[in-house]
Design a protein around this motif. Structure first.
Motif, PDB file in Angstrom:
ATOM      1  N   TYR A 175      72.898  29.814  11.178  1.00  0.00           N
ATOM      2  CA  TYR A 175      73.974  30.780  11.417  1.00  0.00           C
ATOM      3  C   TYR A 175      75.225  30.310  10.675  1.00  0.00           C
ATOM      4  O   TYR A 175      75.355  29.142  10.325  1.00  0.00           O
ATOM      5  N   TYR A 176      76.112  31.274  10.418  1.00  0.00           N
ATOM      6  CA  TYR A 176      77.409  30.931   9.855  1.00  0.00           C
ATOM      7  C   TYR A 176      78.337  30.595  11.018  1.00  0.00           C
ATOM      8  O   TYR A 176      78.708  31.474  11.808  1.00  0.00           O
ATOM      9  N   ASP A 177      78.712  29.342  11.110  1.00  0.00           N
ATOM     10  CA  ASP A 177      79.427  28.846  12.284  1.00  0.00           C
ATOM     11  C   ASP A 177      80.739  29.592  12.524  1.00  0.00           C
ATOM     12  O   ASP A 177      81.117  29.855  13.666  1.00  0.00           O
ATOM     13  N   GLU A 178      81.432  29.964  11.440  1.00  0.00           N
ATOM     14  CA  GLU A 178      82.744  30.599  11.599  1.00  0.00           C
ATOM     15  C   GLU A 178      82.651  31.968  12.270  1.00  0.00           C
ATOM     16  O   GLU A 178      83.613  32.442  12.877  1.00  0.00           O
ATOM     17  N   LEU A 179      81.487  32.615  12.177  1.00  0.00           N
ATOM     18  CA  LEU A 179      81.313  33.941  12.775  1.00  0.00           C
ATOM     19  C   LEU A 179      80.903  33.870  14.246  1.00  0.00           C
ATOM     20  O   LEU A 179      81.015  34.857  14.965  1.00  0.00           O
ATOM     21  N   GLU A 180      80.401  32.707  14.677  1.00  0.00           N
ATOM     22  CA  GLU A 180      79.881  32.543  16.045  1.00  0.00           C
ATOM     23  C   GLU A 180      78.959  33.705  16.435  1.00  0.00           C
ATOM     24  O   GLU A 180      79.152  34.360  17.461  1.00  0.00           O
ATOM     25  N   PRO A 181      77.951  33.967  15.614  1.00  0.00           N
ATOM     26  CA  PRO A 181      77.085  35.124  15.880  1.00  0.00           C
ATOM     27  C   PRO A 181      76.025  34.817  16.930  1.00  0.00           C
ATOM     28  O   PRO A 181      75.763  33.652  17.258  1.00  0.00           O
ATOM     29  N   LEU A 182      75.388  35.860  17.435  1.00  0.00           N
ATOM     30  CA  LEU A 182      74.171  35.659  18.202  1.00  0.00           C
ATOM     31  C   LEU A 182      73.120  35.119  17.241  1.00  0.00           C
ATOM     32  O   LEU A 182      73.028  35.573  16.099  1.00  0.00           O
ATOM     33  N   SER A 183      72.333  34.158  17.696  1.00  0.00           N
ATOM     34  CA  SER A 183      71.363  33.543  16.789  1.00  0.00           C
ATOM     35  C   SER A 183      70.104  33.125  17.535  1.00  0.00           C
ATOM     36  O   SER A 183      70.118  32.904  18.745  1.00  0.00           O
ATOM     37  N   ILE A 184      69.011  33.039  16.770  1.00  0.00           N
ATOM     38  CA  ILE A 184      67.736  32.547  17.261  1.00  0.00           C
ATOM     39  C   ILE A 184      67.389  31.356  16.375  1.00  0.00           C
ATOM     40  O   ILE A 184      67.096  31.529  15.190  1.00  0.00           O
ATOM     41  N   THR A 185      67.464  30.151  16.918  1.00  0.00           N
ATOM     42  CA  THR A 185      67.285  28.957  16.099  1.00  0.00           C
ATOM     43  C   THR A 185      66.381  27.941  16.795  1.00  0.00           C
ATOM     44  O   THR A 185      66.045  28.082  17.972  1.00  0.00           O
ATOM     45  N   LEU A 186      66.027  26.927  16.041  1.00  0.00           N
ATOM     46  CA  LEU A 186      65.341  25.758  16.565  1.00  0.00           C
ATOM     47  C   LEU A 186      66.376  24.653  16.695  1.00  0.00           C
ATOM     48  O   LEU A 186      67.325  24.593  15.905  1.00  0.00           O
ATOM     49  N   ASP A 187      66.220  23.762  17.669  1.00  0.00           N
ATOM     50  CA  ASP A 187      67.130  22.619  17.803  1.00  0.00           C
ATOM     51  C   ASP A 187      66.792  21.616  16.701  1.00  0.00           C
ATOM     52  O   ASP A 187      66.013  20.681  16.901  1.00  0.00           O
ATOM     53  N   ASP A 188      67.384  21.841  15.521  1.00  0.00           N
ATOM     54  CA  ASP A 188      67.051  21.023  14.357  1.00  0.00           C
ATOM     55  C   ASP A 188      67.516  19.581  14.504  1.00  0.00           C
ATOM     56  O   ASP A 188      66.854  18.659  14.012  1.00  0.00           O
ATOM     57  N   GLU A 189      68.641  19.385  15.171  1.00  0.00           N
ATOM     58  CA  GLU A 189      69.124  18.014  15.369  1.00  0.00           C
ATOM     59  C   GLU A 189      68.126  17.210  16.199  1.00  0.00           C
ATOM     60  O   GLU A 189      67.774  16.081  15.858  1.00  0.00           O
ATOM     61  N   LYS A 190      67.669  17.812  17.273  1.00  0.00           N
ATOM     62  CA  LYS A 190      66.686  17.139  18.124  1.00  0.00           C
ATOM     63  C   LYS A 190      65.385  16.912  17.359  1.00  0.00           C
ATOM     64  O   LYS A 190      64.737  15.860  17.490  1.00  0.00           O
ATOM     65  N   GLY A 191      64.994  17.901  16.542  1.00  0.00           N
ATOM     66  CA  GLY A 191      63.789  17.751  15.736  1.00  0.00           C
ATOM     67  C   GLY A 191      63.890  16.574  14.786  1.00  0.00           C
ATOM     68  O   GLY A 191      62.944  15.781  14.638  1.00  0.00           O
ATOM     69  N   GLY A 192      65.053  16.416  14.127  1.00  0.00           N
ATOM     70  CA  GLY A 192      65.264  15.289  13.224  1.00  0.00           C
ATOM     71  C   GLY A 192      65.227  13.963  13.954  1.00  0.00           C
ATOM     72  O   GLY A 192      64.735  12.956  13.443  1.00  0.00           O
ATOM     73  N   GLN A 193      65.758  13.977  15.178  1.00  0.00           N
ATOM     74  CA  GLN A 193      65.741  12.754  15.981  1.00  0.00           C
ATOM     75  C   GLN A 193      64.310  12.389  16.386  1.00  0.00           C
ATOM     76  O   GLN A 193      63.914  11.219  16.333  1.00  0.00           O
ATOM     77  N   ILE A 194      63.519  13.381  16.770  1.00  0.00           N
ATOM     78  CA  ILE A 194      62.122  13.140  17.159  1.00  0.00           C
ATOM     79  C   ILE A 194      61.326  12.591  15.975  1.00  0.00           C
ATOM     80  O   ILE A 194      60.504  11.673  16.132  1.00  0.00           O
ATOM     81  N   GLN A 195      61.551  13.136  14.789  1.00  0.00           N
ATOM     82  CA  GLN A 195      60.887  12.641  13.578  1.00  0.00           C
ATOM     83  C   GLN A 195      61.087  11.129  13.438  1.00  0.00           C
ATOM     84  O   GLN A 195      60.131  10.354  13.294  1.00  0.00           O
ATOM     85  N   ALA A 196      62.369  10.739  13.421  1.00  0.00           N
ATOM     86  CA  ALA A 196      62.693   9.331  13.182  1.00  0.00           C
ATOM     87  C   ALA A 196      62.249   8.441  14.341  1.00  0.00           C
ATOM     88  O   ALA A 196      61.742   7.328  14.129  1.00  0.00           O
ATOM     89  N   GLU A 197      62.425   8.915  15.573  1.00  0.00           N
ATOM     90  CA  GLU A 197      62.059   8.090  16.732  1.00  0.00           C
ATOM     91  C   GLU A 197      60.557   7.838  16.795  1.00  0.00           C
ATOM     92  O   GLU A 197      60.112   6.770  17.235  1.00  0.00           O
ATOM     93  N   HIS A 198      59.770   8.808  16.359  1.00  0.00           N
ATOM     94  CA  HIS A 198      58.320   8.615  16.317  1.00  0.00           C
ATOM     95  C   HIS A 198      57.981   7.425  15.419  1.00  0.00           C
ATOM     96  O   HIS A 198      57.168   6.558  15.780  1.00  0.00           O
TER      97      HIS A 198
END
Length: 371
Positions: A175-198
């Motif tokens: 999403y474009y953060d400045e617009l604060e739109p409704l969005s459907i996303t994946l928690d990418d930060e958590k996903g990146g953390q899970i990758q490395a922690e594994h």
């Protein structure tokens, strides 16, 4: 090649569509337009004349030329064009996008809506052209995957004009953060953390990360990578963080990996986390050329759990992505917004909330415990 009068005409039209010229606002004078585009008065008058005849502008004798109020025309057009939803995505036929689009298109079709697909190829100029088309053709709603979402977007005014015209839109994947739109996303930060922690849990300490940094997904996944290292009190080697832009994706990651693999055994990374499965599968070729075995010599983790994770001889450990479910949910939400607009134009979109899917680790055979 575009004619001079058409260049002037399209530029004025763009300013109307992005909201620079509001209804009944006076546009630039003929002299100003002549100077701006370095064209003759005849060319300017030809462009303005067509826009007047098409209902975009109107003239007042002795006062000048003004932006027309197209709201009544839009209402009629919306009745004619009801049941149309636009989907703008960065790519249509590449990688995970067909699954997301299929999920949205299937749901919308079931509910009697026609879907128009547009692909920006991750280019802002293409995004602008499609937004102009959508504003002109009066779609009931828009599902948008942002273009280069991590950097400043030059098309923000078009989104604001969608809002002014009460055309609902939602964003998927990012999403474009400045617009604060409704969005459907994946928690990418958590996903990146899970990758490395594994990998850290498997005993890896020298982990290289590849992150596409002109999309917000990449910057968030990198943040997760950094968070995992800090949580486990592992020092972060700046050389192990490789970032690249869209136009560099076919070259820079491969060049940087070759450099890292040429280091002595003690300094060479034992594991890799990738921005997505597509990159992970491509980097396998570099590892093969170096006669490195996965996971015996080096572990690798992808992201998205795409079809690519299982098509090569190395089955990728990766992070799940909702894919079809994300498309379906986006379609469901946009139809809720369309219904609210049609039933109650003053109803706030705050009644509907953004959705963030939780990532999960999918373990296959591209990672192993260090001995």
């Amino acid at each position: 090649m575009q004619t001079k009068y058409n260049t002037v005409k399209q530029a004025i039209k763009s300013k109307i569509l992005d909201g620079t010229f509001q209804p009944h606002q006076k546009i630039n004078s003929e002299s100003e337009l002549m100077k701006q585009f370095n064209v003759s008065r005849h060319t300017v008058r030809l462009a303005i004349g067509e826009l007047v005849s098409q209902g975009w502008l109107y003239r007042e004798q002795g006062a000048g030329t003004f932006c027309a109020d197209r709201s009544k025309e839009e209402t009629v057009s919306q009745v004619k064009n009801q049941k149309n939803i636009a989907i703008i995505t960065t790519y249509i036929s590449d990688y995970i996008f067909p699954s997301i689009i299929r999920g949205a298109e299937s749901y919308l079709s079931e509910h009697g809506y026609h879907v128009s697909l547009f692909s920006t190829n991750n280019d802002h100029e293409n995004e602008r052209r499609f937004l102009e088309k959508i504003l002109t053709q009066h779609f009931e709603g828009v599902i948008i995957e942002p273009t280069r979402s991590a950097i400043s977007n030059p098309n923000i005014n078009y989104y604001l004009n969608l809002e002014r015209q009460n055309i609902p839109y939602i964003m998927i994947n990012a999403y474009y953060d400045e617009l604060e739109p409704l969005s459907i996303t994946l928690d990418d930060e958590k996903g990146g953390q899970i990758q490395a922690e594994h990998l850290i849990d498997l005993g890896h300490k020298n982990i290289v990360g590849f992150f596409k940094n002109d999309d917000i997904q990449g910057t968030k996944r990198m943040k997760g990578y950094l968070k995992a290292h800090r949580a486990n009190q592992l020092p972060i080697n700046p050389n192990n963080i490789v970032t690249y832009k869209t136009e560099e994706k076919a070259t820079k990651p491969f060049e940087e990996l070759e450099k890292l693999l040429s280091l002595s055994n003690g300094d060479r990374p034992t594991a890799i986390v990738c921005y997505n499965d597509q990159l992970a599968v491509a980097l396998l070729d570099v590892l093969r050329q170096k006669n490195l075995r996965v996971p015996e010599d080096i572990s690798i983790v992808g992201f998205d759990d795409s079809f690519l994770a299982e098509v090569s001889e190395v089955k990728l450990t990766t992070i799940s992505h909702p894919l079809t479910k994300m498309g379906e949910k986006a379609a469901e939400v946009i139809l809720e917004l369309v219904k609210d607009v049609n039933g109650n134009p003053n109803k706030s979109k705050d009644a509907i909330e953004s959705i963030v899917f939780e990532p999960e680790l999918v373990i296959r055979n591209s990672t192993r415990k260090l001995e």
